[in-house]
Motif scaffolding. Structure first.
Motif, PDB file in Angstrom:
ATOM      1  N   LYS A  57      15.486  57.404  85.428  1.00  0.00           N
ATOM      2  CA  LYS A  57      14.194  57.805  84.878  1.00  0.00           C
ATOM      3  C   LYS A  57      14.424  58.780  83.508  1.00  0.00           C
ATOM      4  O   LYS A  57      13.726  58.248  82.386  1.00  0.00           O
ATOM      5  CB  LYS A  57      13.384  58.464  85.812  1.00  0.00           C
ATOM      6  CG  LYS A  57      11.803  58.929  85.142  1.00  0.00           C
ATOM      7  CD  LYS A  57      11.198  59.514  86.343  1.00  0.00           C
ATOM      8  CE  LYS A  57       9.509  59.547  85.695  1.00  0.00           C
ATOM      9  NZ  LYS A  57       8.734  60.317  86.642  1.00  0.00           N
ATOM     10  N   GLN A  58      15.223  59.668  83.651  1.00  0.00           N
ATOM     11  CA  GLN A  58      15.552  60.510  82.439  1.00  0.00           C
ATOM     12  C   GLN A  58      16.135  59.746  81.195  1.00  0.00           C
ATOM     13  O   GLN A  58      15.980  59.780  80.215  1.00  0.00           O
ATOM     14  CB  GLN A  58      16.717  61.710  82.681  1.00  0.00           C
ATOM     15  CG  GLN A  58      15.995  62.661  83.529  1.00  0.00           C
ATOM     16  CD  GLN A  58      17.006  63.676  84.130  1.00  0.00           C
ATOM     17  OE1 GLN A  58      18.203  63.325  84.497  1.00  0.00           O
ATOM     18  NE2 GLN A  58      16.753  64.943  84.170  1.00  0.00           N
ATOM     19  N   ASP A  60      15.759  56.538  80.802  1.00  0.00           N
ATOM     20  CA  ASP A  60      14.800  55.465  80.226  1.00  0.00           C
ATOM     21  C   ASP A  60      13.873  56.226  79.462  1.00  0.00           C
ATOM     22  O   ASP A  60      13.427  55.572  78.272  1.00  0.00           O
ATOM     23  CB  ASP A  60      13.712  54.967  81.720  1.00  0.00           C
ATOM     24  CG  ASP A  60      14.651  53.942  82.506  1.00  0.00           C
ATOM     25  OD1 ASP A  60      15.593  53.344  81.797  1.00  0.00           O
ATOM     26  OD2 ASP A  60      14.377  53.795  83.626  1.00  0.00           O
ATOM     27  N   VAL A  61      13.322  57.478  79.659  1.00  0.00           N
ATOM     28  CA  VAL A  61      12.547  58.310  78.826  1.00  0.00           C
ATOM     29  C   VAL A  61      13.228  58.381  77.590  1.00  0.00           C
ATOM     30  O   VAL A  61      12.599  58.274  76.204  1.00  0.00           O
ATOM     31  CB  VAL A  61      11.996  59.696  79.733  1.00  0.00           C
ATOM     32  CG1 VAL A  61      11.379  60.217  78.620  1.00  0.00           C
ATOM     33  CG2 VAL A  61      11.238  59.212  80.625  1.00  0.00           C
ATOM     34  N   SER A  64      13.283  54.879  75.636  1.00  0.00           N
ATOM     35  CA  SER A  64      12.364  54.039  75.751  1.00  0.00           C
ATOM     36  C   SER A  64      12.005  53.268  74.525  1.00  0.00           C
ATOM     37  O   SER A  64      11.379  52.136  74.550  1.00  0.00           O
ATOM     38  CB  SER A  64      11.016  54.657  76.005  1.00  0.00           C
ATOM     39  OG  SER A  64      10.625  55.923  75.214  1.00  0.00           O
TER      40      SER A  64
END
Length: 85
Positions: A57-58, A60-61, A64
């Protein structure tokens, strides 16, 4: 107004390049070594972070807005590896 504290992922500290494979997020820290006898070498100290939901998730952020979602390894002459769970 409340400030939101953002945690900086450990895999981004001092990274010159980051990319992701099926099982790992890899941090490359690059060094340029210029020897008079052997010439110039690019040395990569690689740290392999096991992929977790939180790290994904980190990642991907952070990336992005890029066209290459998983990044790409930068070529080097020599490398060392370290693994982190």
């Amino acid at each position: 107004m409340k400030l939101k504290i953002v945690e900086i992922p450990d895999f981004i500290e001092n990274a010159d390049n980051l990319y992701r494979t099926k099982h790992y997020i890899i941090k490359q820290v690059l060094t340029l070594d210029n020897e008079s006898l052997e010439g110039t070498h690019i040395i990569s100290a690689d740290t392999f972070y096991k992929r977790t939901k939180k790290r994904d998730k980190q990642f991907d952020v952070l990336f992005s807005d890029t066209n290459h979602k998983n990044g790409k390894r930068l070529p080097c002459t020599m490398c060392s590896r370290k693994y982190v769970d």
